[in-house]
Scaffold this motif. Structure first.
Motif, short mmCIF file in Angstrom:
data_model
loop_
_atom_site.label_atom_id
_atom_site.label_comp_id
_atom_site.label_asym_id
_atom_site.label_seq_id
_atom_site.Cartn_x
_atom_site.Cartn_y
_atom_site.Cartn_z
N ASP A 11 0.83 -1.20 0.00
CA ASP A 11 0.00 0.00 0.00
C ASP A 11 0.87 1.25 0.00
O ASP A 11 2.11 1.18 -0.01
CB ASP A 11 -1.02 -0.03 1.15
CG ASP A 11 -0.40 0.09 2.54
OD1 ASP A 11 0.77 0.51 2.67
OD2 ASP A 11 -1.11 -0.24 3.51
N ALA A 12 0.22 2.43 0.01
CA ALA A 12 0.93 3.71 -0.08
C ALA A 12 1.87 3.95 1.11
O ALA A 12 2.84 4.70 0.99
CB ALA A 12 -0.08 4.86 -0.19
N GLN A 13 1.59 3.32 2.24
CA GLN A 13 2.45 3.45 3.43
C GLN A 13 3.58 2.42 3.45
O GLN A 13 4.35 2.36 4.38
CB GLN A 13 1.62 3.32 4.71
CG GLN A 13 0.65 4.47 4.95
CD GLN A 13 -0.54 4.45 4.02
OE1 GLN A 13 -1.06 3.38 3.66
NE2 GLN A 13 -0.97 5.62 3.58
N GLY A 14 3.65 1.59 2.41
CA GLY A 14 4.69 0.58 2.33
C GLY A 14 4.36 -0.72 3.06
O GLY A 14 5.21 -1.59 3.18
N VAL A 15 3.13 -0.86 3.52
CA VAL A 15 2.71 -2.06 4.23
C VAL A 15 2.35 -3.14 3.19
O VAL A 15 1.70 -2.86 2.20
CB VAL A 15 1.50 -1.78 5.14
CG1 VAL A 15 1.01 -3.05 5.82
CG2 VAL A 15 1.85 -0.71 6.16
N GLU A 16 2.82 -4.36 3.44
CA GLU A 16 2.54 -5.49 2.55
C GLU A 16 1.28 -6.22 3.02
O GLU A 16 1.09 -6.45 4.22
CB GLU A 16 3.72 -6.48 2.56
CG GLU A 16 5.01 -5.92 2.02
CD GLU A 16 5.07 -5.90 0.50
OE1 GLU A 16 4.31 -6.65 -0.15
OE2 GLU A 16 5.87 -5.13 -0.04
N TRP A 17 0.45 -6.59 2.05
CA TRP A 17 -0.80 -7.30 2.32
C TRP A 17 -0.87 -8.56 1.48
O TRP A 17 -0.43 -8.57 0.33
CB TRP A 17 -1.99 -6.41 1.99
CG TRP A 17 -2.06 -5.20 2.86
CD1 TRP A 17 -1.47 -3.99 2.63
CD2 TRP A 17 -2.72 -5.09 4.12
NE1 TRP A 17 -1.73 -3.13 3.66
CE2 TRP A 17 -2.50 -3.77 4.59
CE3 TRP A 17 -3.48 -5.96 4.88
CZ2 TRP A 17 -3.02 -3.32 5.79
CZ3 TRP A 17 -4.00 -5.51 6.09
CH2 TRP A 17 -3.76 -4.20 6.54
#
Length: 101
Positions: free
Chosen positions: A77-83
């Motif tokens: 995501d835009a915050q660099g969090v992986e999903w």
């Protein structure tokens, strides 16, 4: 040395067990499944994943488990969090969304 052998055997058994439950689908097999209508197009599956979690797709994989096809998508995501998002490949229904550790 004995610990290394035991660890190697445990790893092999674990990987063997995991593959007994889910098998990766080769790209040629996947394309045939799309053509037959067994699974949705990859464009539609990717759209479903991005609708569930906005971001950039960083990886995908199609697996078959007990006759069911699951499309696994990794998104950053835009915050660099992986999903990790699991989608039923037959109907593009989102089955699971997990934040990657």
């Amino acid at each position: 040395m004995k610990k290394l052998v035991a660890l190697t055997c445990t790893t092999i058994l674990t990987l063997g067990t995991a593959s007994a439950f889910a098998d990766d689908v080769r790209i040629d097999e996947a394309q045939a499944l799309v053509s037959k209508g067994t699974i949705q197009s990859f464009e539609k599956l990717n759209e479903a994943a991005l609708a569930a979690r906005a971001g950039t797709i960083t990886g995908t994989e199609l697996e078959e488990t007990a006759g069911k096809y699951v499309y696994e998508v990794e998104i950053r995501d835009a915050q660099g969090v992986e999903w990790d998002i699991d989608i039923d490949a037959s109907n593009a229904e989102v089955l699971k969304i997990d934040q990657d550790d």
